[in-house]
Design a protein around this motif. Structure first.
Motif, mmCIF file in Angstrom:
data_model
loop_
_atom_site.group_PDB
_atom_site.id
_atom_site.type_symbol
_atom_site.label_atom_id
_atom_site.label_comp_id
_atom_site.label_asym_id
_atom_site.label_seq_id
_atom_site.Cartn_x
_atom_site.Cartn_y
_atom_site.Cartn_z
ATOM 1 N N ILE A 416 -1.022 3.771 26.184
ATOM 2 C CA ILE A 416 -2.223 4.390 26.759
ATOM 3 C C ILE A 416 -2.866 5.248 25.673
ATOM 4 O O ILE A 416 -2.317 6.274 25.277
ATOM 5 C CB ILE A 416 -1.887 5.231 27.996
ATOM 6 C CG1 ILE A 416 -1.199 4.355 29.061
ATOM 7 C CG2 ILE A 416 -3.134 5.891 28.569
ATOM 8 C CD1 ILE A 416 -0.784 5.094 30.307
ATOM 9 N N ASN A 417 -4.019 4.798 25.198
ATOM 10 C CA ASN A 417 -4.723 5.494 24.107
ATOM 11 C C ASN A 417 -3.772 5.818 22.954
ATOM 12 O O ASN A 417 -3.676 6.952 22.486
ATOM 13 C CB ASN A 417 -5.399 6.767 24.627
ATOM 14 C CG ASN A 417 -6.635 6.446 25.462
ATOM 15 O OD1 ASN A 417 -7.046 5.283 25.561
ATOM 16 N ND2 ASN A 417 -7.224 7.451 26.071
ATOM 17 N N GLU A 418 -3.013 4.775 22.539
ATOM 18 C CA GLU A 418 -2.117 4.831 21.380
ATOM 19 C C GLU A 418 -0.874 5.698 21.604
ATOM 20 O O GLU A 418 -0.142 5.983 20.658
ATOM 21 C CB GLU A 418 -2.861 5.300 20.119
ATOM 22 C CG GLU A 418 -4.011 4.372 19.730
ATOM 23 C CD GLU A 418 -4.688 4.801 18.447
ATOM 24 O OE1 GLU A 418 -4.366 5.886 17.945
ATOM 25 O OE2 GLU A 418 -5.525 4.036 17.941
ATOM 26 N N GLN A 419 -0.626 6.117 22.829
ATOM 27 C CA GLN A 419 0.601 6.833 23.173
ATOM 28 C C GLN A 419 1.543 5.880 23.917
ATOM 29 O O GLN A 419 1.093 5.088 24.746
ATOM 30 C CB GLN A 419 0.305 8.053 24.048
ATOM 31 C CG GLN A 419 -0.505 9.136 23.353
ATOM 32 C CD GLN A 419 0.285 9.847 22.272
ATOM 33 O OE1 GLN A 419 1.480 10.091 22.411
ATOM 34 N NE2 GLN A 419 -0.394 10.193 21.182
ATOM 35 N N VAL A 434 -5.245 10.410 32.693
ATOM 36 C CA VAL A 434 -5.648 10.246 31.298
ATOM 37 C C VAL A 434 -6.844 11.168 31.063
ATOM 38 O O VAL A 434 -7.934 10.919 31.596
ATOM 39 C CB VAL A 434 -6.032 8.787 30.981
ATOM 40 C CG1 VAL A 434 -6.352 8.636 29.496
ATOM 41 C CG2 VAL A 434 -4.919 7.832 31.395
ATOM 42 N N PRO A 435 -6.692 12.254 30.290
ATOM 43 C CA PRO A 435 -7.789 13.221 30.107
ATOM 44 C C PRO A 435 -8.845 12.730 29.123
ATOM 45 O O PRO A 435 -9.130 13.366 28.104
ATOM 46 C CB PRO A 435 -7.055 14.457 29.579
ATOM 47 C CG PRO A 435 -5.888 13.909 28.851
ATOM 48 C CD PRO A 435 -5.471 12.665 29.589
ATOM 49 N N SER A 436 -9.448 11.604 29.428
ATOM 50 C CA SER A 436 -10.476 11.029 28.572
ATOM 51 C C SER A 436 -11.358 10.117 29.407
ATOM 52 O O SER A 436 -10.888 9.488 30.372
ATOM 53 C CB SER A 436 -9.843 10.241 27.425
ATOM 54 O OG SER A 436 -10.812 9.546 26.688
ATOM 55 N N ILE A 441 -5.548 0.791 28.097
ATOM 56 C CA ILE A 441 -4.198 0.734 28.678
ATOM 57 C C ILE A 441 -3.635 -0.669 28.529
ATOM 58 O O ILE A 441 -4.305 -1.659 28.868
ATOM 59 C CB ILE A 441 -4.230 1.147 30.167
ATOM 60 C CG1 ILE A 441 -4.760 2.574 30.309
ATOM 61 C CG2 ILE A 441 -2.844 1.015 30.793
ATOM 62 C CD1 ILE A 441 -4.950 3.017 31.728
ATOM 63 N N GLN A 442 -2.405 -0.746 28.021
ATOM 64 C CA GLN A 442 -1.707 -2.024 27.904
ATOM 65 C C GLN A 442 -0.330 -1.921 28.548
ATOM 66 O O GLN A 442 0.387 -0.938 28.352
ATOM 67 C CB GLN A 442 -1.542 -2.437 26.437
ATOM 68 C CG GLN A 442 -2.760 -3.119 25.849
ATOM 69 C CD GLN A 442 -2.445 -3.789 24.509
ATOM 70 O OE1 GLN A 442 -1.467 -3.451 23.844
ATOM 71 N NE2 GLN A 442 -3.269 -4.739 24.120
#
Length: 826
Positions: A416-419, A434-436, A441-442
């Motif tokens: 999720i956003n590279e996390q 997700v604060p964006s 998302i994968q």
């Protein structure tokens, strides 16, 4: 509390058979070698003038060749020595079948590829040549083609058996990996371009497709005859049809195989309607679904080990599937009812625009929902909200995602956003925010087995204010009204709404009771002497948190049922309750002392392959309760090597020993966090009533029972007496500990869930340790003297360390789950 893995060696067999699946492709040519020109002699008879001898340099061409040759010789000897040691270490094949899957690619597309390979004859001849010229040539007998089929990956699969006859005396030189190594060494590969495609007798081989497994050829043979339809081949090419699979018997044995093949380019969805088998952890009875046409362990999609009437469906990753049903000793009705369909392959990706609305507006799901999603799949979603101040909220049903640690993920992983995050199943919903305004998302599915379907709701939320005004945010992400916090009810599921609350001790004097405050006549005994519930004429409204008496009067479950006191006028709250009420006087693991013989009659020692491994508690004549982490892994989850030792004081001197028939690990157990760390074990033989003085069940707590910090309890076991010990205690140990307030427990470890509780002493010195896992945390109830199984030894930071108490599974949260398998406790 940690566990050690134990390896079990296999036995030699007289006849070893190998199964090789092959897939054919075009080969690359082999470059011819070149020789260096020979030096010519000088022409003419004149003798050359003698020149003084010059000392040849050490690093000339001749010496380099000699050194290089010696180096190659030493390398070859070392390699053969290591190979011999490896073969000796591996031992013998435990069975009569070594299955190898070897992938070839097609020479050309279309129907003529089968004719091109002569129905697998070309491959069969190539393999035959490999083994007749190998070191095992005198043991090799034949190879037999079993199946030829095309798959979605552009390959032709040729499955065949390879038969070896190996005497016992020579068994130590034969192993599964040796069979594969001979075949791999026969495949010529290009060192120059480093491709994964090699050549075997002119056939192009995909080196990455070599797979090795062990099994029994008898598992693949029908033993009841084709007249009963137990070995069938289905070819399906109609997308709108359902093809039924049914088999049943009331006696004898079933060994059935259904080969399912769909038209190339499509997948197979198998729907299981009902399964009737003996529940024994797949030791004898099982329904196994393979992602191939052969029973290869590496291609298992899912295994069903107990009877079920819940519809479950599974999707293949290819156009092939094998359904194997095994019930060798039918005691009652055994069989399956199922059907399969041909479905197109789906792409799991989408772009979603999220609106500015209250609540959740849409849903996303795992591939092929509501089917179990197949392994190695991947889904991609791109979310975008309408405003930069809005983030994306995801509500998971029976699932949660947490930051990925060094360990792998058992149930897929998320990016999720590279996390990176790991997914895990649980019994309640969670919300991830997700604060964006943009969220990429994968979902990367597990690479091993099919997994439970996922349904996720999505919506937007105010990044600066995740929960509405007047509400409280649970640690699971849910928002509950602030008025529901610190009210004694677990509204957040994870108990975070009840943490960090100031607990006021109820006033139980006569004057306060006369005021008819909230402590009076609410079905909960707040005062130890029960005076707040005396002379009540008003009944409590019935709901899902109350126990209903026979005359429709309701009391709260945690106080009314099986507490040793008759609360219902008809006594229905105490009917069917049977567990230990009293024990002999005790003296006071780590910081513990020797117990008295018979002092803890529910204590069990679990032995794996003859060695003490974990503890457990007797809860009925046939069932034990232990920790799930004791049985994590393929070998440990098999009940066959386990024995339960009951009525034991000194290790090795049990009054009753029974093999374990069945192990039921909680379906939501998380091996990373030890959440849902609970398991049930069924004994093969019930312990006799004549031993009831030395073997007794411990009481299961009422569902949702609350425990207070500071309460004294006992932990027992044969585990290590010091953290640095190498072995456990020979005599059963006991130590008095106290329950730690949940708020303090959370502040100490941070990852404590509502399914856990802490117990010990904050100064250390008294604690459970390695080898005590699964054992009981026993608390004695003051009202009636009954002993309650409050906790199960689970995990902790070291053993007996200051400020790090032991962490236990909170049994009161699993009462309904226990009664699902042990209804006699109801």
């Amino acid at each position: 509390m940690d566990k050690e893995n134990t390896d079990v060696s296999s036995k030699p067999a007289d006849v070893n058979i190998s199964n090789i699946s092959v897939q054919v492709v075009s080969a690359q040519g082999k470059l011819p070698g070149r020789r260096a020109p020979r030096p010519q002699k000088p022409i003419g008879k004149a003798k050359p003038k003698k020149q003084p001898k010059k000392k040849a340099p050490f690093w000339n061409v001749q010496n380099k060749i000699i050194i290089f040759t010696v180096f190659l010789f030493i390398l070859a000897v070392t390699a053969w020595t290591l190979l011999w040691l490896y073969i000796r270490r591996k031992g013998n094949i435990g069975g009569d079948l070594a299955e190898i899957q070897l992938g070839f690619r097609k020479l050309r597309k279309g129907k003529e590829e089968t004719a091109e390979l002569g129905g697998g004859v070309v491959v069969n001849l190539a393999v035959n040549l490999v083994y007749t010229t190998s070191a095992f040539s005198k043991f090799y007998k034949q190879s037999v083609v079993a199946d030829v089929s095309s798959n979605n990956k552009g390959g032709l699969l040729v499955h065949f058996w390879i038969v070896f006859v190996m005497p016992h005396a020579k068994g130590h030189i034969f192993c599964e990996d040796c069979v594969a190594a001979i075949l791999k060494d026969s495949i010529q590969t290009s060192i120059i371009n480093r491709t994964s495609v090699g050549s075997l007798q002119g056939l192009a081989v995909d080196m990455d497709s070599v797979v090795l497994n062990a099994g029994l050829r008898s598992d693949y043979s029908s033993t009841i005859g084709a007249d009963k339809g137990c070995s069938q081949y289905f070819y399906a090419d109609h997308l709108s049809l359902r093809y039924p699979l049914e088999i049943s018997a009331t006696s004898g044995r079933l060994m059935c195989h259904f080969k399912l093949v769909a038209v190339v380019g499509y997948l197979i969805r198998l729907s299981i309607e009902s399964v009737q088998i003996e529940a024994d952890n797949c030791v004898t009875d099982s329904l196994t679904i393979y992602d191939s046409l052969m029973p290869l362990w590496s291609t298992v999609l899912y295994r069903i080990c107990e009877p079920t009437r819940t519809i479950m469906s599974f999707v293949s990753t290819n156009n092939l599937m094998l359904v194997a049903f095994k019930s060798p000793q039918i005691r009652r009705l055994s069989g399956i009812r199922a059907f399969f369909e041909v479905i197109p392959e789906q792409k799991c990706e989408n772009t979603v625009f999220v609106k500015e609305i209250t609540g959740f507006e849409g849903k996303i799901s795992s591939p092929y929902y509501p089917s179990y999603y197949p392994p190695k799949c991947k889904c991609t979603w791109k979310f975008q909200t309408s405003l930069s101040t809005l983030g994306v909220a995801l509500k998971f049903h029976n699932y949660s995602i947490t930051k990925k640690s060094v360990k792998g993920c058992d149930h897929g992983w998320w990016e999720i956003n590279e996390q990176m995050y790991c997914g895990s199943y649980m019994d309640h919903q969670t919300i991830f925010r997700v604060p964006s305004s943009l969220a990429h998302i994968q979902l990367h599915c597990s690479s091993r087995l099919s997994d439970k379907p996922l349904l996720v709701e999505y919506g937007s939320y105010n990044i600066s204010q995740p929960c509405p005004v007047g509400s409280f945010r649970c640690s699971s992400g849910l928002c509950v009204p602030q008025t529901q916090r610190c009210d004694g009810v677990n509204d957040c599921f994870d108990e975070s709404d009840e943490l960090f609350c100031v607990t006021l001790k109820p006033a139980c004097n006569t004057s306060s009771l006369r005021q008819h405050g909230p402590l009076v006549c609410d079905g909960f005994r707040d005062c130890e002497d029960g005076r707040d519930e005396q002379n009540c004429t008003q009944s409590i409204p019935c709901n899902n948190r109350t126990f209903k008496c026979g005359n429709d009067i309701c009391f709260r479950k945690q106080n009314a049922q099986c507490d040793g006191t008759v609360d219902c006028p008809d006594g229905s709250d105490e009917q069917g309750c049977s567990c230990s009420r009293s024990l002999s006087t005790h003296h006071r693991i780590i910081g513990g002392t020797d117990t008295q013989e018979g002092g803890w009659p529910w204590q069990v020692s679990l032995h794996f392959v003859g060695s003490a491994y974990c503890g457990a508690s007797v809860i009925s004549r046939e069932w034990l309760l232990s920790a799930a982490h004791c049985f994590h892994g393929n070998r440990l989850s098999d009940p066959t090597p386990w024995t339960a030792h009951l009525g034991m004081y000194v290790q090795g001197n049990a009054k009753f020993v029974s093999p374990v028939k069945r192990i039921v690990v909680h379906e939501y157990y998380n091996s990373q966090t030890f959440d849902y760390d609970i398991a049930l074990l069924q004994l093969s033989t019930a312990w006799p009533e004549t031993l009831k003085q030395l073997i007794q069940p411990i009481c299961i707590p009422p569902a949702g029972q609350k425990v207070r910090g500071g309460e004294k309890c006992w932990v027992t076991g044969w585990g290590r007496r010091h953290e640095a010990d190498n072995k456990g205690s020979p005599v059963l140990q006991q130590a008095e500990v106290e329950l730690i307030d949940q708020t303090l427990c959370v502040s100490t470890y941070g990852i404590i869930t509502s399914r856990m509780l802490c117990a010990g002493v904050m100064s250390g010195k008294r604690d459970a340790c390695r080898g005590d896992s699964g054992g009981p945390l026993s608390c004695r109830r003051k009202s009636d003297g009954k002993w309650i199984l409050t906790g199960i030894v689970s995990w902790g930071h070291g053993c007996g360390r200051p400020d790090f108490p032991g962490v236990y599974t909170r049994v009161s949260n699993f009462v309904s789950w226990i009664r699902k398998y042990v209804p006699s406790l109801s």
